[in-house]
Each structure stands twice: as C-alpha cells, then as structure tokens.
Design a protein around this motif. Structure first.
Motif, PDB file in Angstrom:
ATOM      1  N   LYS A 172     -27.906  13.829 -19.024  1.00 62.35           N
ATOM      2  CA  LYS A 172     -26.510  13.420 -18.814  1.00 62.35           C
ATOM      3  C   LYS A 172     -26.424  11.931 -18.495  1.00 62.35           C
ATOM      4  CE  LYS A 172     -26.532  15.586 -14.211  1.00 62.35           C
ATOM      5  NZ  LYS A 172     -27.273  14.585 -13.521  1.00 62.35           N
ATOM      6  N   SER A 173     -25.258  11.399 -18.791  1.00 53.57           N
ATOM      7  CA  SER A 173     -25.012   9.975 -18.581  1.00 53.57           C
ATOM      8  C   SER A 173     -25.340   9.574 -17.141  1.00 53.57           C
ATOM      9  CB  SER A 173     -23.536   9.713 -18.890  1.00 53.57           C
ATOM     10  OG  SER A 173     -23.188   8.419 -18.536  1.00 53.57           O
ATOM     11  N   GLY A 174     -26.048   8.490 -16.978  1.00 54.01           N
ATOM     12  CA  GLY A 174     -26.435   8.020 -15.641  1.00 54.01           C
ATOM     13  C   GLY A 174     -27.838   8.453 -15.264  1.00 54.01           C
ATOM     14  N   GLY A 175     -28.373   9.432 -15.990  1.00 51.34           N
ATOM     15  CA  GLY A 175     -29.687   9.981 -15.648  1.00 51.34           C
ATOM     16  C   GLY A 175     -30.813   8.981 -15.804  1.00 51.34           C
ATOM     17  N   VAL A 176     -30.757   8.171 -16.843  1.00 57.78           N
ATOM     18  CA  VAL A 176     -31.872   7.245 -17.088  1.00 57.78           C
ATOM     19  C   VAL A 176     -31.883   6.149 -16.018  1.00 57.78           C
ATOM     20  CG1 VAL A 176     -33.016   5.762 -18.775  1.00 57.78           C
ATOM     21  CG2 VAL A 176     -31.678   7.713 -19.566  1.00 57.78           C
ATOM     22  N   LEU A 177     -30.706   5.577 -15.758  1.00 60.13           N
ATOM     23  CA  LEU A 177     -30.656   4.504 -14.756  1.00 60.13           C
ATOM     24  C   LEU A 177     -31.075   5.042 -13.383  1.00 60.13           C
ATOM     25  CD1 LEU A 177     -30.050   1.550 -14.143  1.00 60.13           C
ATOM     26  CD2 LEU A 177     -27.723   2.220 -13.577  1.00 60.13           C
ATOM     27  N   GLY A 178     -30.591   6.245 -13.047  1.00 60.50           N
ATOM     28  CA  GLY A 178     -30.958   6.854 -11.763  1.00 60.50           C
ATOM     29  C   GLY A 178     -32.464   7.059 -11.669  1.00 60.50           C
ATOM     30  N   SER A 179     -33.069   7.477 -12.778  1.00 62.16           N
ATOM     31  CA  SER A 179     -34.514   7.734 -12.779  1.00 62.16           C
ATOM     32  C   SER A 179     -35.291   6.433 -12.637  1.00 62.16           C
ATOM     33  CB  SER A 179     -34.926   8.413 -14.093  1.00 62.16           C
ATOM     34  OG  SER A 179     -34.201   9.592 -14.257  1.00 62.16           O
ATOM     35  N   VAL A 180     -34.839   5.407 -13.356  1.00 60.18           N
ATOM     36  CA  VAL A 180     -35.504   4.101 -13.257  1.00 60.18           C
ATOM     37  C   VAL A 180     -35.394   3.603 -11.807  1.00 60.18           C
ATOM     38  CG1 VAL A 180     -35.327   1.667 -13.980  1.00 60.18           C
ATOM     39  CG2 VAL A 180     -35.277   3.479 -15.701  1.00 60.18           C
ATOM     40  N   ALA A 181     -34.226   3.825 -11.192  1.00 60.07           N
ATOM     41  CA  ALA A 181     -34.042   3.395  -9.791  1.00 60.07           C
ATOM     42  C   ALA A 181     -35.021   4.127  -8.870  1.00 60.07           C
ATOM     43  CB  ALA A 181     -32.600   3.642  -9.354  1.00 60.07           C
ATOM     44  N   ASN A 182     -35.278   5.417  -9.157  1.00 59.35           N
ATOM     45  CA  ASN A 182     -36.248   6.167  -8.336  1.00 59.35           C
ATOM     46  C   ASN A 182     -37.622   5.504  -8.365  1.00 59.35           C
ATOM     47  OD1 ASN A 182     -34.670   8.205  -7.358  1.00 59.35           O
ATOM     48  ND2 ASN A 182     -35.133   9.643  -9.002  1.00 59.35           N
ATOM     49  N   VAL A 183     -38.028   5.066  -9.558  1.00 54.51           N
ATOM     50  CA  VAL A 183     -39.355   4.433  -9.674  1.00 54.51           C
ATOM     51  C   VAL A 183     -39.332   3.051  -9.011  1.00 54.51           C
ATOM     52  CG1 VAL A 183     -41.163   3.655 -11.265  1.00 54.51           C
ATOM     53  CG2 VAL A 183     -39.859   5.724 -11.790  1.00 54.51           C
ATOM     54  N   ILE A 184     -38.231   2.308  -9.213  1.00 51.27           N
ATOM     55  CA  ILE A 184     -38.129   0.976  -8.588  1.00 51.27           C
ATOM     56  C   ILE A 184     -38.218   1.115  -7.069  1.00 51.27           C
ATOM     57  CG2 ILE A 184     -36.576  -0.991  -8.177  1.00 51.27           C
ATOM     58  CD1 ILE A 184     -35.564  -0.662 -11.009  1.00 51.27           C
ATOM     59  N   ASN A 185     -37.616   2.171  -6.563  1.00 49.59           N
ATOM     60  CA  ASN A 185     -37.656   2.405  -5.116  1.00 49.59           C
ATOM     61  C   ASN A 185     -39.103   2.479  -4.641  1.00 49.59           C
ATOM     62  OD1 ASN A 185     -36.695   2.921  -2.548  1.00 49.59           O
ATOM     63  ND2 ASN A 185     -36.666   5.137  -2.871  1.00 49.59           N
ATOM     64  N   GLU A 186     -39.947   3.110  -5.470  1.00 52.29           N
ATOM     65  CA  GLU A 186     -41.348   3.220  -5.050  1.00 52.29           C
ATOM     66  C   GLU A 186     -42.140   1.949  -5.322  1.00 52.29           C
ATOM     67  OE1 GLU A 186     -42.787   7.097  -6.349  1.00 52.29           O
ATOM     68  OE2 GLU A 186     -40.764   7.737  -5.789  1.00 52.29           O
ATOM     69  N   LEU A 187     -41.720   1.192  -6.321  1.00 47.89           N
ATOM     70  CA  LEU A 187     -42.453  -0.035  -6.648  1.00 47.89           C
ATOM     71  C   LEU A 187     -42.085  -1.172  -5.698  1.00 47.89           C
ATOM     72  CD1 LEU A 187     -42.183  -0.149 -10.567  1.00 47.89           C
ATOM     73  CD2 LEU A 187     -44.131   0.560  -9.186  1.00 47.89           C
ATOM     74  N   ILE A 188     -40.781  -1.324  -5.443  1.00 46.74           N
ATOM     75  CA  ILE A 188     -40.323  -2.470  -4.643  1.00 46.74           C
ATOM     76  C   ILE A 188     -39.651  -2.017  -3.353  1.00 46.74           C
ATOM     77  CG2 ILE A 188     -38.853  -4.543  -4.668  1.00 46.74           C
ATOM     78  CD1 ILE A 188     -38.979  -4.521  -7.691  1.00 46.74           C
TER      79      ILE A 188
END
Ligand code: SF4
Ligand code: FES
Length: 429
Positions: A172-188
């Motif tokens: 669903k719309s928003g899923g990709v950005l939300g997922s990328v944010a999850n990984v960014i949260n762990e990276l930065i």
C-alpha cells in the motif's frame, strides 16, 4: 480477501495444482528496502542524485523514462521485489538445489500488468518466466473447483518465505517510505517523524534524524499527482529528498490486475487486512529478517557491494518510442500482405477498464472468423490516452473507449483499405 490466513491457503492451493515451491515476494521487499535505504543514505551523505525516487512500481519507472529522462539517475537503481527475487532464485537458489536455472519455471503473481511488462525488460534476462495477475489467479483457482476457504493454510517455503512488517507494507501507498525509514532509524537513528496529508494521494513526511539533519519524504500515488510533484521539483517549487511513487490509487492494493470489485471500499478493506497481517508479524524491520541477512553473508557481501550491484541493481533508459514495447500475441509472418496490426493497450488504466477482455475476444474472433485471419494481434503499454481507456490501436488509429464491436469495425475498414477494394464485406464479420 477478508481472511488473514489467505496467503497461507494460497500457498497450499498452489502446491495442490503443481507448484513445487512457493516463496513470498515480501521477502524480496525486505531485501529491496534494506538496499534502497543504504543507497539513500549514501546519496544523502554525498549530496548526489536527490531526490531519490523509488523504483518498485514499473508503471512509474516507465513513465519517468518516457517523460522525465532527466530524472533517470534519481531513480533508485535497486530492482523491484519481483525482479530481485527472480534474480536470486535463478542465480543462487538454482545452484543450491542443483538445478539448471533454465529448468526452473518461475511464475510471479502480481497486482498489475505493468509487472508483465517489467519481467520482459531485457535488463532482467528473463529471470521471471511468467507473470500472472491476481485476477488471473482467481480465474485459475475457480477453474479447479476447489474452495480456497476450505484449504488448510501452510507457510511459505524457505529460504525466501520470511518477511517483516516493512516488507508486507509494500502493498500500500506509503509502505516503501515507511520501510526505508525503519532501516534509516537503525543506521542513523530517527528523533522524530511527522506525516501530513497535502492532498488526495500526496503526503509529506518530515524525518528528524539523530545527527540533526532533516529529511523530507513525499509519498504520492496516481500518475497525474506524480506529474504535478515532479514538475514542482523541476522548477524548484518543491524541495524533498526522497519520493515514493505508486501509479495506482492507494498503491498495489488498487492495482489494475486485482480482482473485481476494485473500488475504494474494497481497497480500504484490503488495506485493513494488510494492516492486520502486518500486526501479527513479529519482525518489524528488514534488519530483523535473518534469512535476508544470510543472503548477504552467503552471496551479496554487504549493501551496495559489487556483488549486490551485479544481482539486485539495474539501470534505466530514455524511452521515447512506446511503440517499441509491444508483445506479440498472434503474430503473422513478416512477408504476409494485407495484414492489419491490432495492438491492445495492457497498461494499468486500460487493463482495469477491460482491455484484457477485449484482447481475449479478439483472439477468439481471429481464430474463428475468416476475414480476421489478417489481424496481427499485439499487446502494448500505455498509448498515452489513459483518460479514454480502454484503448486499442488499429494500424495507426487509436480506438478509444474501445469495445470489441468498435475494434472489429475499424479493423475491417483498415483491411478494406489495404486490400484496396471492398471484397471484405460486413457480412463476413
Ligand atoms: S499495482 Fe500499480 S502501484 Fe503496484 S506496481 Fe503495479 S502499477 Fe505500480
Ligand atoms: S494505460 Fe494509458 S492508454 Fe492504456
């Protein structure tokens, strides 16, 4: 569609009808997110190729290639989940099970016909052999006479059966950005994240990173909305760092190949079921998907490595001529005279308005009616007349809001014209 165990029942049913292994494309969504988040962080640090556009929707990718070639480098070079999974199955899994990749027939079940086009792109070496839309799969299931609700669910096969909530959210719309944010949260690390609706189909997410930087992410669905957003970026009215684009309203849950009805009520229901399925998944972020991490250990080394570029990244090209992208359905010999070319648009808008049904009827006409033996039938993608879908192109004539009757009439006129006489009478039709 209102059953959280539907995917598990589908796994069982697909095995009943002959599939050996059934994997979850959401596994590859985790992989794609992980890679794409690293790609974004690298671009952000270097300040290059921004905003980064997502690339998992092939209808959007093709739109960008046709209308915004200046942004081709801004598209994430990571393959879509469908094509990434195809590549790892054919490259690595085949070797692991000791089978020649040529002996694997990989069938992908997808929400739209754009995915069929994607699988045919030459860059992907035919890794995915057949793409079926979910609507086509429903037809197949109905033809078996099996009631899927009575089928015991079973899990997806390993090693590509595990997915996190992030991977599942790609639907669903928003899923990709939300997922990328999850990984960014762990990276930065993320201090704060806020999303606001700008208009129907457009949302802005502001992400405050732990290092003090602020990242602006835009989520957009619908190619009309997308055009406005990209135009605003182009003239400098809009300044964002990452843009998630889905061609269909509400994302793939509204894909043109999804079963009918495909109205907003049904899409809301699909979004709810997806949320429920996500909520019982114990893995939240792709970084918790240990089967995905094993893939890096064994083959891909690390995100953005040479190995991962070789297998799960791709490139794009400027496509001015959409006519080049045609699929032969009922070809005629090159030398055959008097042929009339009929190309049915199988782009998302036309497909959702019934172009596939017109194609089926056309094939039946060509097989049964004498005059129609001269029809060379092809499938094509978006002839840029989506507002008047479904479209069929007969030689150079676009038949908009097409019906089988309209197409037959225009094709017959063209046949008469090419023959230079009226030997083909309407009574032949
Ligand atoms: S269903 Fe729609 S949004 Fe999803 S990949 Fe296909 S065209 Fe893109
Ligand atoms: S999908 Fe655009 S014209 Fe058919």
């Amino acid at each position: 569609e209102d059953d959280v165990a539907a995917a598990g029942r589908m796994v069982s049913l697909l095995k009943m009808i002959g599939f050996k292994k059934v994997f979850d494309v959401a596994f590859a969504a985790d992989l794609v997110t992980y890679e794409e988040a690293h790609e974004f962080v690298e671009r952000l640090e270097k300040g290059v190729k921004l905003p980064q556009f997502t690339s998992c929707c092939p209808a959007w990718v093709k739109f960008a290639e046709q209308y915004y070639p200046e942004y081709i480098d801004n598209l994430s070079s990571v393959k879509s989940p469908q094509m990434a999974l195809g590549a790892i199955i054919k490259r690595f899994y085949a070797k692991e099970i000791g089978v020649d990749p040529k002996d694997i027939v990989l069938v992908s079940i997808m929400p739209c016909t754009a995915k069929k086009f994607e699988a045919e792109r030459e860059e992907f070496n035919g890794d995915v052999d057949i793409v079926l839309t979910t609507r086509e799969v429903v037809k197949i299931i109905k033809s078996t006479g099996i009631d899927i609700r009575m089928v015991e669910p079973e899990p997806f096969d390993r090693p590509f059966g595990l997915s996190s909530q992030s991977g599942l959210s790609f639907g669903k719309s928003g899923g990709v950005l939300g997922s990328v944010a999850n990984v960014i949260n762990e990276l930065i690390g993320i201090k704060n994240i806020e999303t606001k609706q700008i208009s129907e189909g457009v949302r802005l997410t502001t992400i405050e990173l732990s290092n003090g930087k602020v990242v602006k992410g835009m989520v957009v669905f619908g190619l009309g909305n997308t055009r406005k957003i990209v135009d605003s970026i182009k003239v400098g009215e809009l300044d964002v760092d990452i843009v998630e684009v889905m061609a269909c309203n509400y994302g793939c849950i509204g894909g043109g190949g999804q079963p009918y009805p495909n109205d907003s009520r049904t899409r809301e229901k699909r979004a709810r079921i997806l949320r429920e399925v996500q909520s019982i998944d114990v893995l939240i972020s792709p970084t918790e998907n240990f089967h995905m991490l094993q893939l890096y250990e064994k083959y891909l080394n690390k995100p953005l490595s040479h190995e991962s570029h070789e297998v799960i990244h791709t490139h794009y090209k400027h496509r001015r001529r959409v006519q080049e992208e045609e699929i032969d359905i009922l070809p005629l010999p090159e030398e055959s005279e008097d042929k009339v070319k009929v190309s049915v648009c199988l782009g998302t808008s036309c497909y959702s308005k019934g172009s596939y049904e017109i194609l089926e009827k056309l094939i039946s006409v060509a097989n049964k009616e004498e005059w129609a033996r001269n029809l060379e039938i092809k499938g094509t993608f978006c002839v840029e007349n989506c507002g008047k879908a479904p479209n069929v192109v007969v030689n150079d004539i676009i038949v908009s809001e097409a019906t089988i009757e309209k197409v037959k009439e225009v094709a017959l006129n063209e046949l008469r014209r090419t023959k230079g006489d009226s030997s083909v009478s309407k009574s032949n039709v």
